[in-house]
Write an enzyme that holds these catalytic residues in place. Structure first.
Site, PDB file in Angstrom:
ATOM      1  N   GLU A  96       0.684  -1.399  -0.010  1.00 21.80           N
ATOM      2  CA  GLU A  96       0.099  -0.072  -0.084  1.00 21.80           C
ATOM      3  C   GLU A  96       0.891   1.222   0.105  1.00 21.80           C
ATOM      4  O   GLU A  96       1.896   1.203   0.583  1.00 21.80           O
ATOM      5  CB  GLU A  96      -0.850  -0.229   1.246  1.00 21.80           C
ATOM      6  CG  GLU A  96      -2.065   1.077   1.283  1.00 21.80           C
ATOM      7  CD  GLU A  96      -2.957   0.925   2.425  1.00 21.80           C
ATOM      8  OE1 GLU A  96      -3.346   2.005   2.904  1.00 21.80           O
ATOM      9  OE2 GLU A  96      -3.130  -0.086   2.792  1.00 21.80           O
ATOM     10  N   ASP A  98       0.246   5.426   0.511  1.00 22.94           N
ATOM     11  CA  ASP A  98      -1.046   6.022   1.279  1.00 22.94           C
ATOM     12  C   ASP A  98      -0.859   7.599   1.211  1.00 22.94           C
ATOM     13  O   ASP A  98       0.234   7.939   1.385  1.00 22.94           O
ATOM     14  CB  ASP A  98      -0.966   5.685   2.618  1.00 22.94           C
ATOM     15  CG  ASP A  98      -2.357   4.854   3.182  1.00 22.94           C
ATOM     16  OD1 ASP A  98      -3.004   4.702   2.173  1.00 22.94           O
ATOM     17  OD2 ASP A  98      -2.026   4.535   4.328  1.00 22.94           O
ATOM     18  N   GLU A 100      -3.474  10.185   3.198  1.00 20.17           N
ATOM     19  CA  GLU A 100      -4.682  10.367   3.959  1.00 20.17           C
ATOM     20  C   GLU A 100      -4.544  11.953   4.403  1.00 20.17           C
ATOM     21  O   GLU A 100      -3.547  12.476   4.758  1.00 20.17           O
ATOM     22  CB  GLU A 100      -4.769   9.642   5.218  1.00 20.17           C
ATOM     23  CG  GLU A 100      -4.556   8.082   4.831  1.00 20.17           C
ATOM     24  CD  GLU A 100      -4.808   7.311   6.055  1.00 20.17           C
ATOM     25  OE1 GLU A 100      -5.267   7.696   7.164  1.00 20.17           O
ATOM     26  OE2 GLU A 100      -4.734   6.015   6.067  1.00 20.17           O
TER      27      GLU A 100
END
Length: 280
Positions: A96, A98, A100
Site C-alpha cells: 500500500e 498512502d 490520507e
C-alpha cells in the site's frame, strides 16, 4: 513528421483524454449513493454524513505507475473526517502507498499523512502541513511508483521519496499489482488531535471532490503487465528520479512543512531506527 510518430502522438492523446473520465475508469464501491459521478464523468464527489461515508476504486490494477488526481478537500470544520487516496493490493500481506488527509477545525491546517506498506507491514509514517488551503480549489496529488522509488508529490512538488533499499534488507513493494482507492469517512476516534476533537455532525454532509484522474501505468491483467521492455521511452516514469531542482524542493518541504517523521522518533523505536532511516 512521420506517419508512425503521428499515430503514436494521437494514440497517446487518446489514452490521456480517456483517463480523465470517471465513468470509464472508476467504480464507486460503497456509500449507498453518497459517491457520485457527475458532469459526464469529469467530476466525482464523495460525501460523509452521520450514517455513512463513501468510496471508490479504479477498475484497473497497476504494477508500477504514475497516478495523478485533482482533489478539493472538505471545507470548513472538517475535524474528525479523513479523506484517503492510495494504492493497495489485495490479500492479508498487502502492499500500500498512502495519502490520507486529516481534517481539522476551521482555520487550522489539514495534515497530510503518508505511509508505505510492504507485505502488510507499514510503520513508515511521515506527516506534513500544506503551503496552501486545500479546500479552496483543486490541487494535484501524485503517486509515482517505479522499481527504484516511490515519490509523493503535491502540485508537482515532491514531499516524500521512499527508495528501494532491498540491498539493505528493506522490503519494497514491487510484485503485487495495486488498485487506486479513495474514501471519505469518519475517524474522530483518532484523526484530529489524537481523537480529542470530534466530528461536528451539524456541519454534515461533508464533501470532497475529484477531477482529472490520470494513470500513466503498467496495466495488470490476466497475470501480465501491459508494459513492454522494448518501448521504455513511452514509460519515462518507470526510471524517473528526482533531479537537482526536485531534490531542493523536497528538502524545502521537509524543512518547513514536515511535522512528523518516523525516522526521527527514537521513543517509538527504542531498539534502533529502521534501516532505511540511515539513507532517507
Amino acid at each position: 513528421m512521420t506517419t508512425s510518430l503521428l499515430l503514436s502522438l494521437l494514440f497517446s492523446f487518446v489514452i490521456l483524454a480517456s483517463a480523465a473520465n470517471f465513468n470509464q475508469d472508476i467504480d464507486v464501491t460503497w456509500g449507498d449513493g453518497r459517491g457520485k459521478i457527475l458532469e459526464n464523468g469529469n467530476l466525482l464527489t464523495l460525501t460523509l454524513d452521520k450514517f455513512s461515508g463513501s468510496g471508490f476504486q479504479s477498475k484497473n490494477q497497476y504494477l508500477f505507475g504514475k497516478i495523478d488526481m485533482n482533489i478539493k478537500l472538505v471545507p470548513g470544520n472538517s475535524a474528525g473526517t479523513v479523506t484517503t487516496y492510495y494504492l493497495r493490493s489485495e490479500g492479508s500481506t498487502w502492499d500500500e502507498i498512502d495519502f490520507e488527509f486529516l481534517g481539522n477545525l476551521s482555520g487550522d491546517p489539514y495534515i497530510v499523512h503518508t505511509n508505505v506498506y510492504t507485505q502488510g507491514k507499514g510503520d513508515k509514517e511521515q506527516q506534513f502541513y500544506l503551503w496552501f488551503d486545500p479546500t479552496k480549489d483543486f490541487h494535484t496529488y501524485s503517486l509515482l511508483w517505479n522499481p527504484q522509488r516511490i515519490i509523493f508529490s503535491v502540485d508537482g512538488t515532491p514531499i516524500r521519496e521512499f527508495k528501494n533499499l532491498e540491498s539493505m534488507g528493506v522490503a519494497f513493494p514491487k510484485s503485487q499489482p495495486m488498485r487506486v482507492y479513495s474514501s471519505l469517512w469518519n475517524a474522530d476516534d483518532w484523526a484530529t488531535r489524537g481523537g480529542l476533537v470530534k466530528t461536528d455532525w451539524s456541519k454534515a454532509p461533508f464533501t470532497a471532490a475529484y477531477r482529472n484522474y490520470k494513470a500513466e501505468a503498467c496495466f495488470w491483467s490476466s497475470g501480465k503487465s501491459s508494459c513492454s521492455s522494448t518501448s521504455p521511452s513511452q514509460n519515462s516514469w518507470l526510471s524517473q528520479e528526482l533531479d537537482i531542482t526536485s531534490q531542493q524542493r523536497l528538502k524545502w518541504v521537509q524543512k518547513n512543512y514536515m511535522i512528523y517523521n518516523y525516522c526521527t522518533d527514537t521513543k517509538r523505536f527504542p531498539q534502533g531506527l529502521p534501516k532505511e532511516c540511515s539513507v532517507h
